[in-house]
Every structure is written in C-alpha cells, then in structure tokens.
Design a protein around this motif. Structure first.
Motif, PDB file in Angstrom:
ATOM      1  N   LEU A   1      45.544  32.347  49.272  1.00 42.54           N
ATOM      2  CA  LEU A   1      44.178  31.830  49.366  1.00 42.54           C
ATOM      3  C   LEU A   1      43.542  32.229  50.685  1.00 42.54           C
ATOM      4  O   LEU A   1      42.383  32.660  50.726  1.00 42.54           O
ATOM      5  N   VAL A   2      44.295  32.108  51.773  1.00 42.81           N
ATOM      6  CA  VAL A   2      43.771  32.469  53.099  1.00 42.81           C
ATOM      7  C   VAL A   2      43.495  33.966  53.169  1.00 42.81           C
ATOM      8  O   VAL A   2      42.465  34.400  53.705  1.00 42.81           O
ATOM      9  N   ILE A   3      44.409  34.766  52.611  1.00 43.07           N
ATOM     10  CA  ILE A   3      44.207  36.227  52.595  1.00 43.07           C
ATOM     11  C   ILE A   3      42.927  36.576  51.839  1.00 43.07           C
ATOM     12  O   ILE A   3      42.107  37.378  52.295  1.00 43.07           O
ATOM     13  N   GLY A   4      42.760  35.963  50.671  1.00 42.08           N
ATOM     14  CA  GLY A   4      41.591  36.266  49.844  1.00 42.08           C
ATOM     15  C   GLY A   4      40.287  35.882  50.500  1.00 42.08           C
ATOM     16  O   GLY A   4      39.299  36.629  50.445  1.00 42.08           O
ATOM     17  N   LEU A   5      40.267  34.715  51.154  1.00 40.84           N
ATOM     18  CA  LEU A   5      39.027  34.209  51.744  1.00 40.84           C
ATOM     19  C   LEU A   5      38.704  34.829  53.099  1.00 40.84           C
ATOM     20  O   LEU A   5      37.622  34.598  53.637  1.00 40.84           O
ATOM     21  N   THR A   6      39.618  35.600  53.643  1.00 42.30           N
ATOM     22  CA  THR A   6      39.361  36.228  54.944  1.00 42.30           C
ATOM     23  C   THR A   6      39.429  37.756  54.837  1.00 42.30           C
ATOM     24  O   THR A   6      38.405  38.432  54.847  1.00 42.30           O
ATOM     25  N   ILE A   7      40.638  38.285  54.679  1.00 39.64           N
ATOM     26  CA  ILE A   7      40.817  39.743  54.680  1.00 39.64           C
ATOM     27  C   ILE A   7      40.070  40.400  53.520  1.00 39.64           C
ATOM     28  O   ILE A   7      39.301  41.348  53.710  1.00 39.64           O
ATOM     29  N   VAL A   8      40.296  39.891  52.305  1.00 40.99           N
ATOM     30  CA  VAL A   8      39.666  40.508  51.136  1.00 40.99           C
ATOM     31  C   VAL A   8      38.158  40.306  51.171  1.00 40.99           C
ATOM     32  O   VAL A   8      37.370  41.228  50.913  1.00 40.99           O
ATOM     33  N   ALA A   9      37.725  39.072  51.475  1.00 38.65           N
ATOM     34  CA  ALA A   9      36.290  38.763  51.469  1.00 38.65           C
ATOM     35  C   ALA A   9      35.516  39.641  52.438  1.00 38.65           C
ATOM     36  O   ALA A   9      34.512  40.260  52.079  1.00 38.65           O
ATOM     37  N   PHE A  10      35.989  39.706  53.676  1.00 33.21           N
ATOM     38  CA  PHE A  10      35.272  40.494  54.675  1.00 33.21           C
ATOM     39  C   PHE A  10      35.598  41.974  54.573  1.00 33.21           C
ATOM     40  O   PHE A  10      34.763  42.822  54.890  1.00 33.21           O
TER      41      PHE A  10
END
Length: 338
Positions: A41-50
């Motif tokens: 969830l953290v990866i998706g909302l930070t690395i992937v999102a940006f």
C-alpha cells in the motif's frame, strides 16, 4: 533533413526516452521497496503514484527552469484535455465504460475542484491579468496532493474497489520488476539518467520548433507534448476496452488528471518559484485552453454524477470535441495571426 524535421525528431525521441525512463525508475524503485519490506500500500501510494507522473513532472520543471513556461503549463493543461477527450473518447468507441465504480464520483469532483483552483491561481486578481504560479502556490498544490494521498490511504484501508486505489495498490501483481541487485541498480540508473536527458531534448526540440514555426511554446505543449506523454494512458485504455475491461479506465484517467494538476503543477511551481520567480502564465491560455480544460472536467463530472456510461455516442462527442479544439487552437495561433 530540414531543421523543422530535426526539431520534431528531438521532441519525439525525448518523449520516448522520458516515458521509458519513468517506467524503469518506477520498476527499480518498487523492487527496492519490496526487497526492504515496505508494505504494498505504501509503495503504491508513493513510488507508483508519483513515479507514473514523473515524465510530466520532469518535463514541466525543466521547461519552467529553462525559461519556457508555456511548455510547462501547456504540458499540464494539454495532458488533462487529451486524457478526457482522447484517452476516454477512443476506447468508448470500442466498448462502453461504466461510471458507477466506487469512489469515481468523489475523484471526479476532486479533479474538477483542482481544475478550478489551477485556473484561479493562474490569474492575477489584483492586476486583472494572467499571473504567475508562485513558490507559495506551488507549495499549496503540493500540500493538496499529499492530502489526496492520505485520503486514498484511508480509502484503501477500508476498501480497494476505488479504481484509483486499485491501480496504485496492484504492486504485488506488477510484472517485469527486476529481481537481482544488478537488475535493480540498472533500472534505477537508466531511469535517473533517461528522465533529465529526455526532458532536455523535449524542451530544446519544443522551444526550437515553436520559434521556427512562429508559434508559441504553449501550442507545442498543448498538442505534441500533451499527446506524447498521454500515449501510455491511451494504450492502456484501448487495450482495456478491447478486453472488455474499460470500466477501470475512467477512474484511472480522473486520478491521473488530479496528479497532473496538483503534483506536477505543485513541484513545477516550487522549483520555478525558488529559482526563476515562478511560472509565468501565457495570456493565450485564457483565450481557449483553460476553458476547454475546465469544460472537459465539468462534462466528465456530470456523466459520473449522473451515472451515465460512456458509450459510442459519447465517444464520438469526445473525439469530435478534441479535433475541434485542436483545429480552433491552430486557427487562433497559426492561421489567424498570419
């Protein structure tokens, strides 16, 4: 080879390099995060999102810092217009898209509010003229995208049916992630090198092309650059429509538009505000582009709120609107001045 063709080639090569660079960087950074035990969830909302907004972000920042604010703002505005009228219009001709997925209405209203805010901060209300996106306004936009990320995190903890959340939290099923340390390092290095090289080629090619053709840099940003950076979303939406999975496309496009305005606009405002005094707004944006930008956001919001699916007729209307917009833009900026 003529100078104009060379400029077009630089622009095209820059777009290709920056799209591949962004993809390599996201995959490398995601692999690093997974190896260190960071939750999906953290990866998706930070690395992937940006990371998925990295190409537009790097181009806009480079353009603003290089004294080409028309390219920077045109990239943001033109990408949002292309996302709705082209990226949703073309797949709708193939298969109908539902608009009743959970969370889409909320995201559509957020995207509309973001569009209104971007237009508002682009106008100097005291002088009554187009203004500058300042350092403070850049921080305000960046703060709002962080607030939106927090909102998505709360949504994801309760349900992942929101299409924007579903896309960002699909890290566990992401294909093509490098597995070895060498592969991860290669992906990261390629991404970090390719992004600035691609952005520099785009800014040089776009600025030179505008000067050579006697048009504003804003026109290049609104057309060639906007369509080029929207190609991945277009390809994804068309494939989803062919596979009869087009319902996810509308939520992903709306989410992409939110990031374009708040994340790309915010980081560009911060970078240019700290170095070049802000991002100057070309007055031509208020002649046509901002109103198509706003009108398309209103149109898609009305469809979503009324839960009307995007069928073939809507697809025809969206595509015809995009063709009409490009024709009007070229008439106002190329044919009329001549």
């Amino acid at each position: 080879m003529s100078a104009t063709l060379l400029d077009l080639l630089l622009l095209a090569v820059g777009i290709i390099i920056i799209l591949f660079g962004g993809d390599y960087l996201v995959r490398g950074a995601t692999a690093v995060a997974k190896r260190t035990g960071v939750p999906s969830l953290v990866i998706g909302l930070t690395i992937v999102a940006f990371g998925t907004s990295a190409p537009e972000m790097v181009v806009s920042v480079f353009a603003a810092l290089a004294g080409s604010p028309g390219l920077a703002v045109g990239n943001i505005v033109g990408s949002n217009i292309a996302n709705i009228l082209l990226v949703l219009g073309l797949p709708a001709l193939i298969a109908a898209m539902g608009t009743d997925a959970k969370g889409v209405r909320t995201n559509a209203l957020i995207a509309l509010a973001a569009a209104l805010l971007f237009i508002a901060i682009s106008w100097d209300w005291q002088a009554g003229t187009p203004g500058v996106i300042s350092l403070v306004e850049g921080f305000a936009l960046a703060g709002l995208i962080l607030a939106y990320i927090v909102y998505l995190a709360f949504v994801a903890m309760n349900s992942r049916e929101d299409p924007m959340v579903a896309e960002l939290t699909s890290v566990d099923t992401m294909e093509g992630l490098p597995k070895s340390v060498l592969g991860i390092a290669f992906s990261m290095i390629v991404g970090l090198i390719a992004l600035p090289i691609g952005a520099n080629l785009i800014v040089e090619g776009g600025s030179s092309l505008a000067l050579r053709l006697g048009i504003s840099e804003a026109v290049v940003g609104l057309t060639l650059l906007a369509v080029g950076t929207s190609l991945p979303e277009l390809a994804t939406s068309v494939v989803a429509a062919v596979r009869r999975q087009a319902d996810m496309a509308i939520g992903n496009v709306i989410g992409s538009n939110i990031f374009n305005i708040l994340a790309v606009g915010g980081i560009t405002g911060i970078a240019a505000g700290g170095v070049a005094g802000g991002v100057a707004i070309d007055p031509s944006f208020f002649s046509l582009d901002f109103w198509v930008f706003l009108g398309s956001a209103i149109f898609i919001t009305l469809l979503v709120v009324s839960r009307r699916p995007l069928g073939r007729l809507t697809g025809v209307i969206l595509l015809a609107s995009y063709i009409a917009y490009i024709a009007a833009l070229l008439y106002l900026t190329v044919l009329l001045p001549a």
